[in-house]
Design a protein around this motif. Structure first.
Motif, PDB file in Angstrom:
ATOM      1  N   GLY A 133       0.791  -1.309  -0.231  1.00 37.52           N
ATOM      2  CA  GLY A 133       0.001   0.137   0.353  1.00 37.52           C
ATOM      3  C   GLY A 133       0.633   0.775  -0.251  1.00 37.52           C
ATOM      4  O   GLY A 133       0.787   2.501  -0.778  1.00 37.52           O
ATOM      5  N   PHE A 134       2.068   1.389   0.350  1.00 35.47           N
ATOM      6  CA  PHE A 134       2.786   2.393   0.893  1.00 35.47           C
ATOM      7  C   PHE A 134       3.572   2.385  -0.283  1.00 35.47           C
ATOM      8  O   PHE A 134       3.427   3.412  -1.617  1.00 35.47           O
ATOM      9  CB  PHE A 134       3.915   1.898   2.174  1.00 35.47           C
ATOM     10  CG  PHE A 134       5.079   3.329   1.802  1.00 35.47           C
ATOM     11  CD1 PHE A 134       4.621   4.349   2.659  1.00 35.47           C
ATOM     12  CD2 PHE A 134       6.140   2.927   1.304  1.00 35.47           C
ATOM     13  CE1 PHE A 134       6.068   5.328   2.985  1.00 35.47           C
ATOM     14  CE2 PHE A 134       7.226   3.710   1.057  1.00 35.47           C
ATOM     15  CZ  PHE A 134       7.043   5.448   2.470  1.00 35.47           C
ATOM     16  N   ILE A 135       3.984   1.991  -0.979  1.00 34.01           N
ATOM     17  CA  ILE A 135       4.218   1.536  -2.669  1.00 34.01           C
ATOM     18  C   ILE A 135       3.455   1.744  -3.667  1.00 34.01           C
ATOM     19  O   ILE A 135       3.277   2.539  -4.393  1.00 34.01           O
ATOM     20  CB  ILE A 135       5.072   0.216  -2.865  1.00 34.01           C
ATOM     21  CG1 ILE A 135       6.371  -0.533  -2.024  1.00 34.01           C
ATOM     22  CG2 ILE A 135       4.693  -0.018  -4.279  1.00 34.01           C
ATOM     23  CD1 ILE A 135       6.426  -1.906  -2.496  1.00 34.01           C
ATOM     24  N   ALA A 136       2.195   2.034  -3.482  1.00 32.64           N
ATOM     25  CA  ALA A 136       0.851   2.389  -4.475  1.00 32.64           C
ATOM     26  C   ALA A 136       0.904   3.662  -3.985  1.00 32.64           C
ATOM     27  O   ALA A 136       0.398   4.051  -5.064  1.00 32.64           O
ATOM     28  CB  ALA A 136      -0.553   1.549  -3.849  1.00 32.64           C
ATOM     29  N   VAL A 137       0.796   4.145  -2.937  1.00 28.21           N
ATOM     30  CA  VAL A 137       0.895   5.992  -2.671  1.00 28.21           C
ATOM     31  C   VAL A 137       1.621   6.392  -3.739  1.00 28.21           C
ATOM     32  O   VAL A 137       1.570   7.619  -4.133  1.00 28.21           O
ATOM     33  CB  VAL A 137       0.576   5.853  -0.954  1.00 28.21           C
ATOM     34  CG1 VAL A 137       0.867   7.418  -0.940  1.00 28.21           C
ATOM     35  CG2 VAL A 137      -0.822   5.257  -1.013  1.00 28.21           C
ATOM     36  N   SER A 138       3.424   5.756  -3.129  1.00 23.78           N
ATOM     37  CA  SER A 138       4.705   6.350  -4.038  1.00 23.78           C
ATOM     38  C   SER A 138       4.050   6.554  -5.293  1.00 23.78           C
ATOM     39  O   SER A 138       4.601   7.572  -6.133  1.00 23.78           O
ATOM     40  CB  SER A 138       5.604   5.484  -3.566  1.00 23.78           C
ATOM     41  OG  SER A 138       5.557   5.509  -2.108  1.00 23.78           O
ATOM     42  N   VAL A 139       3.214   5.488  -6.209  1.00 27.33           N
ATOM     43  CA  VAL A 139       3.047   5.891  -7.109  1.00 27.33           C
ATOM     44  C   VAL A 139       2.342   6.176  -7.877  1.00 27.33           C
ATOM     45  O   VAL A 139       2.893   7.520  -9.023  1.00 27.33           O
ATOM     46  CB  VAL A 139       3.270   4.352  -7.974  1.00 27.33           C
ATOM     47  CG1 VAL A 139       2.807   3.783  -9.131  1.00 27.33           C
ATOM     48  CG2 VAL A 139       4.232   3.349  -7.865  1.00 27.33           C
ATOM     49  N   ILE A 140       1.248   6.486  -6.912  1.00 20.38           N
ATOM     50  CA  ILE A 140      -0.762   7.137  -7.082  1.00 20.38           C
ATOM     51  C   ILE A 140       0.069   8.581  -7.190  1.00 20.38           C
ATOM     52  O   ILE A 140       0.371   9.623  -8.110  1.00 20.38           O
ATOM     53  CB  ILE A 140      -1.302   7.464  -6.825  1.00 20.38           C
ATOM     54  CG1 ILE A 140      -1.233   5.765  -6.782  1.00 20.38           C
ATOM     55  CG2 ILE A 140      -2.154   8.194  -6.645  1.00 20.38           C
ATOM     56  CD1 ILE A 140      -2.544   5.399  -6.201  1.00 20.38           C
ATOM     57  N   VAL A 141       1.663   8.627  -5.936  1.00 16.17           N
ATOM     58  CA  VAL A 141       1.589  10.795  -5.976  1.00 16.17           C
ATOM     59  C   VAL A 141       2.680  10.738  -6.907  1.00 16.17           C
ATOM     60  O   VAL A 141       2.716  12.108  -7.647  1.00 16.17           O
ATOM     61  CB  VAL A 141       2.154  10.854  -4.773  1.00 16.17           C
ATOM     62  CG1 VAL A 141       2.378  12.337  -4.388  1.00 16.17           C
ATOM     63  CG2 VAL A 141       1.071  10.596  -3.803  1.00 16.17           C
ATOM     64  N   GLY A 142       3.643   9.859  -7.245  1.00 15.00           N
ATOM     65  CA  GLY A 142       4.467  10.227  -8.610  1.00 15.00           C
ATOM     66  C   GLY A 142       4.499  10.763  -9.151  1.00 15.00           C
ATOM     67  O   GLY A 142       4.986  11.459 -10.540  1.00 15.00           O
ATOM     68  N   TYR A 143       3.786   9.172  -9.539  1.00 10.44           N
ATOM     69  CA  TYR A 143       3.301   9.409 -10.987  1.00 10.44           C
ATOM     70  C   TYR A 143       2.213  11.080 -11.838  1.00 10.44           C
ATOM     71  O   TYR A 143       1.549  10.120 -12.628  1.00 10.44           O
ATOM     72  CB  TYR A 143       3.314   7.921 -12.084  1.00 10.44           C
ATOM     73  CG  TYR A 143       4.809   7.409 -12.043  1.00 10.44           C
ATOM     74  CD1 TYR A 143       5.390   7.388 -12.360  1.00 10.44           C
ATOM     75  CD2 TYR A 143       5.131   6.797 -10.859  1.00 10.44           C
ATOM     76  CE1 TYR A 143       6.824   7.059 -12.895  1.00 10.44           C
ATOM     77  CE2 TYR A 143       5.964   5.954 -10.741  1.00 10.44           C
ATOM     78  CZ  TYR A 143       6.928   6.122 -12.547  1.00 10.44           C
ATOM     79  OH  TYR A 143       8.458   5.710 -11.908  1.00 10.44           O
ATOM     80  N   LYS A 144       1.858  10.995 -10.210  1.00  9.60           N
ATOM     81  CA  LYS A 144      -0.112  11.930 -10.594  1.00  9.60           C
ATOM     82  C   LYS A 144      -0.863  11.304 -11.007  1.00  9.60           C
ATOM     83  O   LYS A 144      -1.273  11.909 -12.022  1.00  9.60           O
ATOM     84  CB  LYS A 144       0.232  13.264 -11.414  1.00  9.60           C
ATOM     85  CG  LYS A 144       1.832  14.049 -10.605  1.00  9.60           C
ATOM     86  CD  LYS A 144       1.944  15.117 -11.454  1.00  9.60           C
ATOM     87  CE  LYS A 144       3.156  16.460 -10.953  1.00  9.60           C
ATOM     88  NZ  LYS A 144       4.594  15.500 -10.605  1.00  9.60           N
ATOM     89  N   ILE A 145      -0.928  10.184 -10.871  1.00  9.47           N
ATOM     90  CA  ILE A 145      -2.372   9.110 -11.163  1.00  9.47           C
ATOM     91  C   ILE A 145      -3.433  10.304 -11.043  1.00  9.47           C
ATOM     92  O   ILE A 145      -4.632   9.501 -10.990  1.00  9.47           O
ATOM     93  CB  ILE A 145      -2.064   7.751 -10.882  1.00  9.47           C
ATOM     94  CG1 ILE A 145      -0.429   6.980 -11.732  1.00  9.47           C
ATOM     95  CG2 ILE A 145      -3.407   7.222 -11.148  1.00  9.47           C
ATOM     96  CD1 ILE A 145      -0.027   6.194 -11.026  1.00  9.47           C
ATOM     97  N   ALA A 146      -3.226  10.350  -9.733  1.00  9.19           N
ATOM     98  CA  ALA A 146      -4.432  11.396  -9.104  1.00  9.19           C
ATOM     99  C   ALA A 146      -4.016  12.330  -8.532  1.00  9.19           C
ATOM    100  O   ALA A 146      -2.647  12.529  -7.849  1.00  9.19           O
ATOM    101  CB  ALA A 146      -5.193  10.332  -8.176  1.00  9.19           C
ATOM    102  N   SER A 147      -4.718  12.796  -7.748  1.00 14.18           N
ATOM    103  CA  SER A 147      -4.877  14.642  -6.897  1.00 14.18           C
ATOM    104  C   SER A 147      -4.898  14.212  -5.815  1.00 14.18           C
ATOM    105  O   SER A 147      -5.523  15.207  -5.329  1.00 14.18           O
ATOM    106  CB  SER A 147      -6.013  15.468  -7.186  1.00 14.18           C
ATOM    107  OG  SER A 147      -5.166  15.668  -8.772  1.00 14.18           O
ATOM    108  N   ILE A 148      -3.379  13.661  -5.431  1.00 20.55           N
ATOM    109  CA  ILE A 148      -3.308  13.169  -3.316  1.00 20.55           C
ATOM    110  C   ILE A 148      -1.485  13.862  -3.581  1.00 20.55           C
ATOM    111  O   ILE A 148      -0.465  13.245  -4.736  1.00 20.55           O
ATOM    112  CB  ILE A 148      -3.404  12.265  -3.822  1.00 20.55           C
ATOM    113  CG1 ILE A 148      -3.227  10.595  -3.732  1.00 20.55           C
ATOM    114  CG2 ILE A 148      -4.853  11.340  -3.372  1.00 20.55           C
ATOM    115  CD1 ILE A 148      -2.606   9.531  -3.342  1.00 20.55           C
ATOM    116  N   SER A 149      -1.684  14.164  -2.303  1.00 19.10           N
ATOM    117  CA  SER A 149       0.133  14.162  -2.018  1.00 19.10           C
ATOM    118  C   SER A 149       0.327  13.610  -0.697  1.00 19.10           C
ATOM    119  O   SER A 149      -0.328  11.735  -1.090  1.00 19.10           O
ATOM    120  CB  SER A 149      -0.050  15.992  -0.860  1.00 19.10           C
ATOM    121  OG  SER A 149      -1.075  15.329  -0.018  1.00 19.10           O
ATOM    122  N   SER A 150       2.225  14.203  -0.691  1.00 18.85           N
ATOM    123  CA  SER A 150       2.675  12.485  -0.251  1.00 18.85           C
ATOM    124  C   SER A 150       2.069  12.353   1.010  1.00 18.85           C
ATOM    125  O   SER A 150       1.936  13.555   1.844  1.00 18.85           O
ATOM    126  CB  SER A 150       3.771  12.387  -0.023  1.00 18.85           C
ATOM    127  OG  SER A 150       5.227  11.800   0.702  1.00 18.85           O
TER     128      SER A 150
END
Length: 284
Positions: A134-151
């Motif tokens: 889950g931690f990796i998934a959030v990092s991917v989503i934030v890093g690659y701007k898949i969704a508008s959420i912050s780290s």
């Protein structure tokens, strides 16, 4: 064993954990002071200098450039390499985040029947790697701007909570402005649920620390190649369960084998076993 016997047999580990606090947490942060002096960095030495989380976030979030020249990234790499050869000794012997929650748990006179504990290491391991995914998934989503959420690294960070607690206790008024909803949730999860109400006091370490997961993955690989680990000798065992009771990370299964994906080589089991069923060393 009585509390006095436990302290006596594990005295070198407990002294090492106290030393770890002075080595990593400001205003002492001796390691950070040495690094800052060597690199000409004028920043205040704190636990943030050696962040456990952000380099992992950068790695999986596609921000590899941030790893270049990063002291925190070099620190994590060093911890993981040492874990390959010696086991997760940083987690078990030096980490101030783990030592504080474990210390709070041990100092709280709460009957064991009121504490949380998972008996099966396979379940604990599954949950641990699930949270890491889950931690990796959030990092991917934030890093690659898949969704508008912050780290979420800094908002839910035990290192930040511990450092600001230390800052507040040493009279730094800036620590007052730090506290927010995320930090209060982290404080409660780390010291109350993961500390007081979890057997061993290492709940946060088990489920939410990415450095801990990477250290155990490295340790498991090293174990397969004959590096240092805790070994169990069934021929000496008299099934007293002292090892399971003393293990802060629930790494010992029902058959008394040690799960290298959970073990932090703290050697509590080796010191609690009256028959010497556990040994720390290299094996073929």
């Amino acid at each position: 064993m009585t509390a006095i016997e436990t302290i006596r047999k594990n005295r070198w580990r407990y002294l090492s954990l106290v030393l770890g606090f002075f080595l990593f947490v400001g205003p002492f942060a001796i390691i950070a002071r040495i690094i800052n002096t060597a690199t000409g960095n004028m920043a205040s030495p704190t636990l943030h200098t050696l962040c456990y989380r952000m380099p992992v976030d950068w790695l999986f979030g596609g921000r590899w450039y941030a790893l270049l020249g990063s002291v925190a990234a070099a620190f994590i790499l060093g911890v993981v390499i040492i874990a390959f050869f010696m086991g997760p000794v940083f987690c078990g012997w030096l980490c101030p985040v783990g030592s504080v929650s474990e210390g709070v748990s041990r100092a709280t006179p709460l009957p064991e029947r009121f504490r949380l504990r998972i008996r099966d290491p396979q379940v604990t391991k599954g949950l641990r790697y699930g949270f890491f995914a889950g931690f990796i998934a959030v990092s991917v989503i934030v890093g690659y701007k898949i969704a508008s959420i912050s780290s979420v690294c800094c908002r839910y960070c035990t290192s930040s909570v511990l450092q600001n607690m230390a800052d507040g206790l040493t009279g730094q008024m800036s620590a007052i402005a730090y506290w927010h909803t995320g930090s209060l949730v982290t404080l409660f999860s780390w010291l109350v649920i993961g500390g007081i109400f979890m057997s061993g006091g290492r709940g946060w370490c088990l489920f939410f620390c990415p450095l801990g997961v990477l250290s155990n993955l490295s340790h498991s690989a090293g174990k397969k190649l004959g590096m240092y680990r805790i070994s169990y000798n069934a021929d000496k065992c008299q099934d007293c369960t002292n090892c399971q009771v003393s293990c802060p990370t629930w790494a010992i299964a029902a058959d008394k084998s040690v799960d290298s994906h959970l073990c932090i080589t703290c050697q509590e089991c080796t010191n609690s076993c009256p028959q010497g069923s556990y040994e720390y060393g290299r094996r073929r």
